[in-house]
Design a protein around this motif. Structure first.
Motif, short mmCIF file in Angstrom:
data_model
loop_
_atom_site.label_atom_id
_atom_site.label_comp_id
_atom_site.label_asym_id
_atom_site.label_seq_id
_atom_site.Cartn_x
_atom_site.Cartn_y
_atom_site.Cartn_z
N ALA A 68 82.15 23.25 41.26
CA ALA A 68 80.73 23.52 41.04
C ALA A 68 80.06 22.38 40.26
O ALA A 68 78.92 22.02 40.56
N VAL A 69 80.76 21.83 39.29
CA VAL A 69 80.20 20.71 38.53
C VAL A 69 80.00 19.50 39.44
O VAL A 69 78.96 18.84 39.39
N VAL A 70 80.99 19.23 40.27
CA VAL A 70 80.86 18.12 41.22
C VAL A 70 79.70 18.37 42.18
O VAL A 70 78.86 17.49 42.42
N ALA A 71 79.63 19.59 42.70
CA ALA A 71 78.55 19.94 43.64
C ALA A 71 77.18 19.81 42.99
O ALA A 71 76.25 19.27 43.60
N GLY A 72 77.05 20.29 41.77
CA GLY A 72 75.78 20.17 41.07
C GLY A 72 75.41 18.73 40.79
O GLY A 72 74.24 18.33 40.95
N GLY A 73 76.39 17.94 40.38
CA GLY A 73 76.12 16.53 40.12
C GLY A 73 75.70 15.77 41.36
O GLY A 73 74.76 14.97 41.34
N VAL A 74 76.36 16.05 42.47
CA VAL A 74 76.00 15.39 43.73
C VAL A 74 74.61 15.83 44.18
O VAL A 74 73.81 15.02 44.66
N ALA A 75 74.29 17.11 44.00
CA ALA A 75 72.96 17.60 44.38
C ALA A 75 71.88 16.94 43.53
O ALA A 75 70.83 16.53 44.06
N VAL A 76 72.10 16.82 42.25
CA VAL A 76 71.12 16.17 41.38
C VAL A 76 70.96 14.71 41.79
O VAL A 76 69.83 14.20 41.85
N TYR A 77 72.06 14.05 42.08
CA TYR A 77 71.97 12.67 42.58
C TYR A 77 71.14 12.62 43.86
O TYR A 77 70.29 11.75 44.03
N GLY A 78 71.39 13.55 44.76
CA GLY A 78 70.65 13.58 46.01
C GLY A 78 69.16 13.77 45.80
O GLY A 78 68.34 13.14 46.47
N TRP A 79 68.81 14.66 44.89
CA TRP A 79 67.39 14.93 44.65
C TRP A 79 66.69 13.80 43.90
O TRP A 79 65.51 13.55 44.10
N LEU A 80 67.41 13.14 43.00
CA LEU A 80 66.75 12.17 42.13
C LEU A 80 66.96 10.70 42.51
O LEU A 80 66.05 9.89 42.29
#
Length: 107
Positions: free
Chosen positions: A62-74
């Motif tokens: 979940a931490v990896v998924a959240g980090g990748v999502a934030v990278y994708g959005w920002l």
């Protein structure tokens, strides 16, 4: 050779990621996992302890998924956004699957 390119709206992967994150978060923090896997009563305290271990392990995904999502959005380049969000969705699926398998084993 002409390459056709499929354009994916950024809304679709974003909604998918948010729904998977919500499913994982509700399963871990709102008690859905306990209700689903440890509601039989007999050994619910021991089951809850084992499910907590599975939740912790799935939290890594979940931490990896959240980090990748934030990278994708920002920060992801516009042309890479769908691929980055696909990686995030795959990591969320891994987190939910880990929680499900751990919950099944905890019973």
């Amino acid at each position: 050779m002409v390459r056709s390119r499929v354009i994916v709206s950024p809304v679709i992967p974003t909604v998918a990621v948010l729904l998977l994150a919500a499913l994982w978060g509700l399963s871990v923090f709102a008690g859905w996992g306990l209700e689903a896997f440890c509601a039989d009563g007999e050994s619910s305290a021991e089951c809850a302890r084992r499910l907590e271990t599975a939740s912790t392990f799935s939290g890594v995904f979940a931490v990896v998924a959240g980090g990748v999502a934030v990278y994708g959005w920002l920060a992801a380049p516009k042309h890479r956004f769908p691929a980055v969000m696909g990686v995030s969705a795959a990591a969320w699926v891994a987190a939910v699957a880990t929680l499900f398998i751990g919950g099944t084993l905890a019973q």
